[in-house]
Write a protein that holds these residues in place. Structure first.
Motif, PDB file in Angstrom:
ATOM      1  N   UNK A 110       0.839  -1.106   0.044  1.00 13.32           N
ATOM      2  CA  UNK A 110      -0.029   0.071   0.104  1.00 13.32           C
ATOM      3  C   UNK A 110       0.864   1.259   0.074  1.00 13.32           C
ATOM      4  N   UNK A 111       1.862   1.165   1.078  1.00  7.30           N
ATOM      5  CA  UNK A 111       2.744   2.495   0.903  1.00  7.30           C
ATOM      6  C   UNK A 111       3.509   2.592  -0.558  1.00  7.30           C
ATOM      7  N   UNK A 112       3.963   1.412  -0.945  1.00  8.45           N
ATOM      8  CA  UNK A 112       4.637   1.500  -2.300  1.00  8.45           C
ATOM      9  C   UNK A 112       3.567   2.307  -3.547  1.00  8.45           C
ATOM     10  N   UNK A 113       2.218   1.712  -3.441  1.00 12.20           N
ATOM     11  CA  UNK A 113       1.183   2.160  -4.408  1.00 12.20           C
ATOM     12  C   UNK A 113       1.220   3.758  -4.162  1.00 12.20           C
ATOM     13  N   UNK A 114       0.940   4.013  -2.798  1.00 14.62           N
ATOM     14  CA  UNK A 114       0.729   5.528  -2.632  1.00 14.62           C
ATOM     15  C   UNK A 114       2.275   6.361  -3.127  1.00 14.62           C
ATOM     16  N   UNK A 115       3.208   5.819  -2.916  1.00 17.15           N
ATOM     17  CA  UNK A 115       4.395   6.495  -3.211  1.00 17.15           C
ATOM     18  C   UNK A 115       4.479   6.709  -4.810  1.00 17.15           C
ATOM     19  N   UNK A 116       4.220   5.570  -5.372  1.00 19.80           N
ATOM     20  CA  UNK A 116       4.130   5.682  -7.035  1.00 19.80           C
ATOM     21  C   UNK A 116       3.285   6.708  -7.621  1.00 19.80           C
ATOM     22  N   UNK A 117       1.893   6.606  -6.721  1.00 20.69           N
ATOM     23  CA  UNK A 117       0.946   7.723  -7.095  1.00 20.69           C
ATOM     24  C   UNK A 117       1.436   8.935  -6.900  1.00 20.69           C
ATOM     25  N   UNK A 118       1.901   9.324  -5.690  1.00 21.82           N
ATOM     26  CA  UNK A 118       2.463  10.428  -5.480  1.00 21.82           C
ATOM     27  C   UNK A 118       3.664  10.964  -6.535  1.00 21.82           C
ATOM     28  N   UNK A 119       4.473  10.116  -6.889  1.00 19.23           N
ATOM     29  CA  UNK A 119       5.778  10.269  -7.757  1.00 19.23           C
ATOM     30  C   UNK A 119       5.006  10.670  -9.195  1.00 19.23           C
ATOM     31  N   UNK A 120       3.993   9.941  -9.536  1.00 22.58           N
ATOM     32  CA  UNK A 120       3.286  10.137 -10.892  1.00 22.58           C
ATOM     33  C   UNK A 120       2.746  11.672 -10.812  1.00 22.58           C
ATOM     34  N   UNK A 121       2.111  12.124  -9.747  1.00 25.98           N
ATOM     35  CA  UNK A 121       1.568  13.522  -9.701  1.00 25.98           C
ATOM     36  C   UNK A 121       2.743  14.506  -9.698  1.00 25.98           C
ATOM     37  N   UNK A 122       3.876  14.189  -8.821  1.00 31.02           N
ATOM     38  CA  UNK A 122       4.906  15.485  -9.015  1.00 31.02           C
ATOM     39  C   UNK A 122       5.596  15.238 -10.367  1.00 31.02           C
ATOM     40  N   UNK A 123       5.660  14.134 -11.038  1.00 34.19           N
ATOM     41  CA  UNK A 123       6.266  14.250 -12.353  1.00 34.19           C
ATOM     42  C   UNK A 123       5.433  15.168 -13.266  1.00 34.19           C
ATOM     43  N   UNK A 124       4.048  14.780 -13.050  1.00 34.67           N
ATOM     44  CA  UNK A 124       3.016  15.645 -14.012  1.00 34.67           C
ATOM     45  C   UNK A 124       3.317  17.096 -13.834  1.00 34.67           C
ATOM     46  N   UNK A 125       3.347  17.357 -12.646  1.00 33.50           N
ATOM     47  CA  UNK A 125       3.451  18.823 -12.078  1.00 33.50           C
ATOM     48  C   UNK A 125       4.681  19.417 -12.575  1.00 33.50           C
ATOM     49  N   UNK A 126       5.765  18.590 -12.440  1.00 32.75           N
ATOM     50  CA  UNK A 126       6.929  19.153 -12.882  1.00 32.75           C
ATOM     51  C   UNK A 126       7.070  19.271 -14.402  1.00 32.75           C
ATOM     52  N   UNK A 127       6.236  18.551 -15.109  1.00 29.20           N
ATOM     53  CA  UNK A 127       6.236  18.702 -16.590  1.00 29.20           C
ATOM     54  C   UNK A 127       5.361  19.759 -16.921  1.00 29.20           C
ATOM     55  N   UNK A 128       4.430  20.247 -16.255  1.00 25.31           N
ATOM     56  CA  UNK A 128       3.418  21.351 -16.384  1.00 25.31           C
ATOM     57  C   UNK A 128       4.453  22.811 -16.271  1.00 25.31           C
ATOM     58  N   UNK A 129       5.072  22.773 -15.136  1.00 21.94           N
ATOM     59  CA  UNK A 129       6.112  23.903 -14.957  1.00 21.94           C
ATOM     60  C   UNK A 129       6.982  24.069 -15.897  1.00 21.94           C
ATOM     61  N   UNK A 130       7.608  22.962 -16.364  1.00 23.97           N
ATOM     62  CA  UNK A 130       8.658  23.270 -17.347  1.00 23.97           C
ATOM     63  C   UNK A 130       7.736  23.686 -18.531  1.00 23.97           C
ATOM     64  N   UNK A 131       6.743  23.318 -19.041  1.00 21.05           N
ATOM     65  CA  UNK A 131       5.873  23.666 -20.003  1.00 21.05           C
ATOM     66  C   UNK A 131       5.444  25.001 -19.858  1.00 21.05           C
TER      67      UNK A 131
END
Length: 100
Positions: free
Chosen positions: A14-35
């Motif tokens: 469960x922790x691993x799934x939460x981490x992966x989910x949070x990691x995806x969100x952060x990557x999407x956020x970083x991609x938006x700010x780069x854009x």
């Protein structure tokens, strides 16, 4: 495996799934700010070029259409992505439940 080990394994998963989910969100956020940063920098450069060269104003066409894409990107990132990965996972689980 003992019951305790199974519970620990489930908690870790469960922790691993939460981490992966949070990691995806952060990557999407970083991609938006780069854009967004790229959008601002390029449009400032295009404005300066258009101003220096003179003639009719054309830079704003790029600004408008690229701006629409940036807004679309922002909505997908900040709206919770209602039709994104989470939605897909939910639908997959629903379909799997139907097949049982």
């Amino acid at each position: 495996l003992s019951l305790t080990n199974k519970i620990k394994t489930m908690e870790e998963e469960k922790k691993s799934q939460k981490y992966e989910k949070a990691e995806k969100k952060v990557k999407r956020l970083r991609a938006f700010y780069a854009n967004l940063i790229t959008y601002v920098v390029v449009n400032v450069i295009l404005f300066i070029i258009n101003w220096v060269v003179g003639g009719s104003w054309w830079f704003y066409w790029v600004t408008i259409f690229w701006g629409i894409a940036v807004i679309w990107h922002a909505v997908s990132v900040f709206s919770g992505n209602k039709l994104g990965d989470e939605w897909e996972e939910k639908k997959i689980k629903e379909e799997m439940e139907k097949d049982k």
